[in-house]
Design a protein around this motif. Structure first.
Motif, PDB file in Angstrom:
ATOM      1  N   TRP A  16      42.354  39.537  47.930  1.00  0.00           N
ATOM      2  CA  TRP A  16      42.873  40.670  48.684  1.00  0.00           C
ATOM      3  C   TRP A  16      42.958  40.282  50.153  1.00  0.00           C
ATOM      4  N   CYS A  26      45.652  44.287  47.301  1.00  0.00           N
ATOM      5  CA  CYS A  26      45.144  43.450  46.214  1.00  0.00           C
ATOM      6  C   CYS A  26      46.164  42.357  45.915  1.00  0.00           C
ATOM      7  N   ARG A  46      39.425  48.168  40.530  1.00  0.00           N
ATOM      8  CA  ARG A  46      39.360  47.477  41.816  1.00  0.00           C
ATOM      9  C   ARG A  46      39.591  48.523  42.896  1.00  0.00           C
ATOM     10  N   MET A  53      37.525  45.013  49.265  1.00  0.00           N
ATOM     11  CA  MET A  53      37.769  45.280  47.850  1.00  0.00           C
ATOM     12  C   MET A  53      36.525  44.980  47.034  1.00  0.00           C
TER      13      MET A  53
END
Length: 364
Positions: A16, A26, A46, A53
């Protein structure tokens, strides 16, 4: 991507980067989800927490089972052996025909009742006499960090790892992910981008890129599965184009499993795929030069039989997941003509069989 998140377990995710507008993006799969604080990606597992993240399902599973390897399906990777199977929750595709929708579409983390670290899983595989571990039920792409750590632990114990996946992944994480895997079954869901976009919310080309990458840049053994859905991806023209592409780009030794659709999830109005459609598809695939083509989700002994590509001798005769006859040499060859059988083999003593055994790990 607007679901509020409230979690206590936060495993730092990879793949990310930060955006200029304060969001994070992402970089794991082509969805390229862009998240503000507290939001989850399309995969649901996620999430953006404290401007970073996190993977919310690391170490958590919906359950562990010992399966026959043929159930993945893998027919050319140590046939008859046991495989320890598990998944988590969520998915980065939105297939309207999902056959595991209760897991892959789940947003209920209370389902993830089994806790297990990578070493626990590797140890459980050895203790249950499993030759391999499968990341399955939902797509392991979305829990790549967990799957790769498990693969490392398994390798230390001499246990193989198998990814059952749709292959929807960006290039850099794909390279790191498949460097850890020993085998894969990749869903090639159709051969038109229209199908992918309308029925899965994804696109075809990234899947084709994954397949070409696995074939030409890794040593991963892989097989393909295509679920034939009446009226959507079962035309002779589309199947023919797909099989020609497989023969040209991947080679004629890649096993292809045509699987019968059963009404499920958001496509309950359709009829199940008739056996004649799978027989037709197998005929087209053989005409395109593919050596190993199977029929799944129906009872079809011939459609489950592995024949020598050179002399057509039946080498492995299957009835569903049970092996009725096994004639492959320990070295993976035909005993009649000596031709090598594509795949990975070893000494065959007895098959595991069609049964499934639940394995209890830690509890949350």
């Amino acid at each position: 991507m607007n679901d509020a998140i409230d979690i206590t377990e936060r495993y730092p995710a990879r793949y990310w980067h930060k955006l200029d507008d304060g969001r994070i993006q992402c970089d794991l799969c082509p969805r390229d989800c862009k998240l503000r604080e507290g939001q989850r990606g399309a995969c649901f597992v996620r999430a953006c927490i404290d401007d970073a993240m996190v993977l919310t399902t690391y170490g958590r599973s919906s359950g562990f089972c010992v399966d026959p390897i043929e159930k993945k399906p893998l027919f050319h990777f140590y046939p008859g052996s046991r495989i320890l199977s598990f998944g988590t929750a969520g998915c980065n595709l939105a297939c309207k025909f999902c056959q595991n929708w209760d897991i892959s579409k789940s947003r209920d983390f209370d389902r993830l009742t089994d806790l297990a670290g990578p070493q626990d899983i590797a140890r459980a595989a050895r203790e249950t006499d499993c030759r391999s571990v499968a990341f399955t039920y939902n797509d392991p792409v979305i829990f790549a960090e967990y799957a790769m750590d498990v693969a490392d632990a398994c390798r230390e114990q001499g246990v193989k790892t198998v990814a059952v996946t749709a292959g929807y992944m960006h290039d850099q994480p794909r390279r790191e992910f498949y460097a850890k895997m020993d085998a894969a079954n990749v869903d090639l869901k159709a051969f038109t981008d229209e199908f992918y976009f309308k029925l899965t919310g994804a696109h075809l080309q990234p899947v084709l890129d994954t397949l070409v990458y696995i074939k030409h840049e890794t040593d991963v053994w892989f097989e393909l599965t295509t679920l034939l859905i009446p009226g959507y991806n079962d035309s002779e023209h589309e199947i023919g184009r797909m099989c020609d592409w497989i023969a040209k780009e991947l080679g004629c030794d890649v096993p292809l499993h045509f699987s019968a659709f059963h009404p499920d999830y958001k496509m309950t109005e359709l009829e199940a795929t008739p056996p004649q459609t799978l027989q037709m598809a197998r005929g087209i695939a053989h005409a395109a030069g593919l050596s190993y083509v199977y029929a799944g989700n129906i009872r079809d002994v011939e459609g489950g039989t592995t024949r020598c590509a050179a002399c057509l001798t039946p080498l492995i005769v299957r009835d569903w997941y049970a092996i009725n006859d096994y004639r492959v040499t320990d070295g993976g060859a035909c005993p009649e003509c000596g031709a090598a059988l594509a795949g990975h083999y070893g000494k065959f003593e007895q098959q595991y069989g069609p049964q499934r055994i639940r394995v209890v790990m830690g509890r949350s």
